[in-house]
Design a protein around this motif. Structure first.
Motif, PDB file in Angstrom:
ATOM      1  N   TYR A   1      -6.214   2.308  -2.772  1.00 46.94           N
ATOM      2  CA  TYR A   1      -5.634   3.182  -3.400  1.00 46.94           C
ATOM      3  C   TYR A   1      -4.433   2.577  -4.385  1.00 46.94           C
ATOM      4  CZ  TYR A   1      -7.429   6.852  -0.270  1.00 46.94           C
ATOM      5  OH  TYR A   1      -8.445   7.793   0.271  1.00 46.94           O
TER       6      TYR A   1
ATOM      7  N   TRP B   1      -1.185  -0.980   4.411  1.00 42.43           N
ATOM      8  CA  TRP B   1      -0.370  -1.417   3.043  1.00 42.43           C
ATOM      9  C   TRP B   1      -0.791  -2.877   2.624  1.00 42.43           C
ATOM     10  CZ3 TRP B   1       3.148  -5.418   2.520  1.00 42.43           C
ATOM     11  CH2 TRP B   1       3.853  -5.404   1.320  1.00 42.43           C
TER      12      TRP B   1
ATOM     13  N   ASP C   1       0.335  -9.749   5.244  1.00 40.99           N
ATOM     14  CA  ASP C   1      -0.219 -11.037   5.577  1.00 40.99           C
ATOM     15  C   ASP C   1      -1.635 -11.373   5.505  1.00 40.99           C
ATOM     16  OD1 ASP C   1       2.344 -11.452   8.598  1.00 40.99           O
ATOM     17  OD2 ASP C   1       2.358 -11.935   6.410  1.00 40.99           O
TER      18      ASP C   1
ATOM     19  N   ILE D   1       6.192   7.018  -1.477  1.00 39.58           N
ATOM     20  CA  ILE D   1       5.013   6.666  -2.289  1.00 39.58           C
ATOM     21  C   ILE D   1       4.556   8.155  -2.438  1.00 39.58           C
ATOM     22  CG2 ILE D   1       2.537   6.028  -2.656  1.00 39.58           C
ATOM     23  CD1 ILE D   1       3.139   3.918  -0.199  1.00 39.58           C
TER      24      ILE D   1
ATOM     25  N   TYR E   1       5.479  -8.411  -3.076  1.00 38.61           N
ATOM     26  CA  TYR E   1       5.152  -8.717  -1.680  1.00 38.61           C
ATOM     27  C   TYR E   1       4.057  -8.394  -1.252  1.00 38.61           C
ATOM     28  CZ  TYR E   1      10.498  -9.034  -1.270  1.00 38.61           C
ATOM     29  OH  TYR E   1      11.497  -9.179  -1.762  1.00 38.61           O
TER      30      TYR E   1
ATOM     31  N   VAL F   1      -2.711   0.260  -1.322  1.00 43.26           N
ATOM     32  CA  VAL F   1      -2.871   0.740  -0.208  1.00 43.26           C
ATOM     33  C   VAL F   1      -4.313   0.597   0.101  1.00 43.26           C
ATOM     34  CG1 VAL F   1      -2.274   2.317   1.826  1.00 43.26           C
ATOM     35  CG2 VAL F   1      -0.531   1.898   0.124  1.00 43.26           C
TER      36      VAL F   1
ATOM     37  N   GLU G   1       5.625   4.107  -6.116  1.00 43.04           N
ATOM     38  CA  GLU G   1       7.052   4.114  -5.140  1.00 43.04           C
ATOM     39  C   GLU G   1       7.954   4.943  -5.794  1.00 43.04           C
ATOM     40  OE1 GLU G   1       7.477   2.947  -2.278  1.00 43.04           O
ATOM     41  OE2 GLU G   1       9.819   3.264  -2.370  1.00 43.04           O
TER      42      GLU G   1
END
Lengths: 119, 110
Positions: free
Chosen positions: A95, A47, A62, A106, A59, A37, A99
């Motif tokens: 950072y 994120w 974009d 988080i 993941y 992040v 999870e």
């Protein structure tokens, strides 16, 4: 106790590459998904990416897709973020974060490492 | 422009109750859990609320979360000076296949 320690930040010219690392301790690293992040100076949280516990699923936001690559080495309890084709808008504190299990959010964050993209 | 919308600022006096809103859509808040994070000045964020309304151990019960439809709220009761911080909401977004954050709300304790 849980510790996440980022390293590798610094000043880099636009278009160049940088690799961040995050050394983890205090928990069974291979059991947890992990995040990057970032936070631009004076701005909110953004994120960047998530990687599954075994590295098989990733993941990306974009804004970094196709330029950043998230990987992990479970034998060394370490995360990596390879950042290519860096842009001034990538300037931020990065950072690494854990999870938590069962949708618990988080739950642990590192102290962050500053990346400055400037000529 | 953040996918989740929060007011940029909020304020209250010690002892008051303050609420911070977070507005999203059917692809994020409407279909997934909401999380809240507190960021004190010059520190890393800290998890405050998970799964809409659950508090991690160590978080005072003065903090509470709720969700209705495509919106969520964080309430802080018995406001204290040490609550002065930035607060961020977050959720998974099914359309983006990624996590999204609100722009953050700066809470000032007057």
């Amino acid at each position: 106790q849980v510790q996440l320690v980022e390293s590798g930040g610094g000043v880099v010219q636009p278009g160049r590459s940088l690799r961040l690392s995050c050394a983890v301790s205090g928990f069974t690293f291979s059991n947890y998904a992990m995040h990057w992040v970032r936070q631009a100076p004076g701005k909110g949280l953004e994120w960047v990416a998530i990687i599954s516990y075994d590295g098989s699923n990733k993941y990306y936001a974009d804004s970094v897709k196709g330029r950043f690559t998230f990987s992990r080495d479970n034998s060394k309890n370490t995360l990596f973020l390879q950042m290519n084709s860096l842009r001034p808008e990538d300037t931020a504190v990065y950072y690494c974060a854990r999870e938590g299990a069962s949708y618990s959010g988080i739950d642990y964050w590192g102290q962050g490492t500053l990346v400055t993209v400037s000529s | 422009q953040s996918v989740l919308t929060q007011p940029p600022s909020a304020s209250g006096t010690p002892g008051q109750r303050v609420t911070i809103s977070c507005s999203g859509s059917s692809s994020n808040i409407g279909s997934n859990y909401v999380y809240w994070y507190q960021q004190l000045p010059a520190t890393a964020p800290k998890l405050l609320i998970y799964r809409n309304d659950q508090r991690p151990s160590g978080v005072p019960d003065r903090f509470s979360g709720s969700k209705s439809g495509t919106s969520a709220s964080l309430a802080i009761s018995g406001l204290r000076s040490e609550d002065e911080a930035d607060y961020f909401c977050s959720a998974w977004d099914d359309s983006l296949s990624g996590w999204v954050f609100g722009g953050g709300t700066k809470l000032t304790v007057l």
